[in-house]
Design a protein around this motif. Sequence first.
Motif, mmCIF file in Angstrom:
data_model
loop_
_atom_site.group_PDB
_atom_site.id
_atom_site.type_symbol
_atom_site.label_atom_id
_atom_site.label_comp_id
_atom_site.label_asym_id
_atom_site.label_seq_id
_atom_site.Cartn_x
_atom_site.Cartn_y
_atom_site.Cartn_z
ATOM 1 N N ALA A 167 0.822 -1.205 0.000
ATOM 2 C CA ALA A 167 0.000 0.000 0.000
ATOM 3 C C ALA A 167 0.857 1.256 0.000
ATOM 4 N N PHE A 168 1.914 1.245 0.799
ATOM 5 C CA PHE A 168 2.776 2.424 0.856
ATOM 6 C C PHE A 168 3.476 2.644 -0.481
ATOM 7 N N ALA A 176 -5.307 4.838 -10.986
ATOM 8 C CA ALA A 176 -6.002 4.127 -9.913
ATOM 9 C C ALA A 176 -5.027 3.742 -8.805
ATOM 10 N N PHE A 177 -5.479 3.887 -7.567
ATOM 11 C CA PHE A 177 -4.750 3.374 -6.406
ATOM 12 C C PHE A 177 -5.270 1.966 -6.153
ATOM 13 N N ASP A 178 -4.434 0.952 -6.345
ATOM 14 C CA ASP A 178 -4.903 -0.422 -6.421
ATOM 15 C C ASP A 178 -3.916 -1.354 -5.721
ATOM 16 N N LEU A 179 -4.356 -1.976 -4.628
ATOM 17 C CA LEU A 179 -3.482 -2.870 -3.867
ATOM 18 C C LEU A 179 -3.246 -4.205 -4.556
ATOM 19 N N SER A 180 -3.948 -4.478 -5.637
ATOM 20 C CA SER A 180 -3.664 -5.698 -6.380
ATOM 21 C C SER A 180 -2.525 -5.497 -7.382
ATOM 22 N N ARG A 181 -2.086 -4.259 -7.522
ATOM 23 C CA ARG A 181 -0.984 -3.949 -8.432
ATOM 24 C C ARG A 181 0.354 -4.304 -7.784
#
Length: 405
Positions: A278-279, A332-337
């Motif tokens: 996330a960071f 997009a802010f995407d934690l799957s990235r």
Amino acid sequence: MTATLEPGTALPADDADPFSHEVLEDPLPLHAALRDAGPVVHLTRYDAYAFARYEQVHAALVDWQGFQSGAGVGLSNFRYEKPWRPPSLLLEADPPRHDAPRRVLAKVLGPRALRRLREAWFADADILVEQVLAGPAEFDAVTALAEAFPLRVFPDAVGVPAQGRENLLPYGDHAFNAFGPSNDLVAKGAPRVAELSAWVNAQCARDVLSGDGFGAAIWAASDRGDITPEQAPLVVRSLLTAGVDTTVHGLSAVLYAFATNPGQWRRLRAQPSLARVAFDEAVRWESPVQTFFRTATTDVRVGEHVVPEGKKILMFLAAANRDPRRWADPDAFDLSRDPSGHVGFGMGIHQCFGQHVARLEAEALLTALARRVDSIELAGPTRRHHNNTLRAWESIPVRVRVTED
């Protein structure tokens, strides 16, 4: 912000000012225009050459022979202009001058040192979060969390005394402003430069630092002959200059990202091990360090164009981090990235030496928040803090709903 072709050449040119308040408030339109214009764009206002695409920014970051840092990583060219302070041995030096300080910091900030800090920083994060959540459900995430936590733990780790730590943020703000042109943002900080510089320099002395922190370890390296006694305080100063503001704005970025992307917050709560991802995704998405300069050491060919020897190039790290040629759905802010490969911490030999420290701080704070906060959302208008180099926040009012024990 529309690029044009210079007469007689195919080199795109743009007279936009990347350091204007309009652009600092919302840089995305300029970044898109520069990326679309080509791999290199002549910024006529400053006679500098802009790299905004990921490929060229990454290549320039790793090519320290062709694009030197030793002439300054700001607009000022140290070949002809005297810097406002002694140049950084890490950021504003190239091999061989850069090598010994870099080796020392790599050891001082290495995995063993961070493992020793991990338990204490996680405990400190829990204490801070509990203190904040004991108050009103609405608060400013910048001052209550993003500023408070680094100022709580990082100076302790360096070994800086508690008194005067409020000087670190304004000093860093001016240092990063000074990488840009001599505009109103630089003028704003000028009256306190002597005072703040004197305080920071004083904290770098061996007898001021505690005996068990990063600072003492740097001085011990000078005792071993790894660096000289003259270099030691400059290396400590590099920690204090680069280790606070950038982390503050990185934490602000990830807190804003979660406040505006509730689905991603739910994902983190379900899987707290995503805190570091996330960071890094927030650093890619917001790019707390927006730009840095380099200087061409010779005529350097970039695609069909040539950057002339001695000219400054301006690397738009933030534009590269949202380049659709490199990233799918980059806005997009995407934690799957998988955000690895972003240039928010630089690349190559000048890559941010404190990035793992910042990641540990973020992991500690986000883990503590995820344990206690069901939801986080904006509670009012946000406000940017303008800086010539940093993408910063002045205020992020948030409202949280706390998990019931």
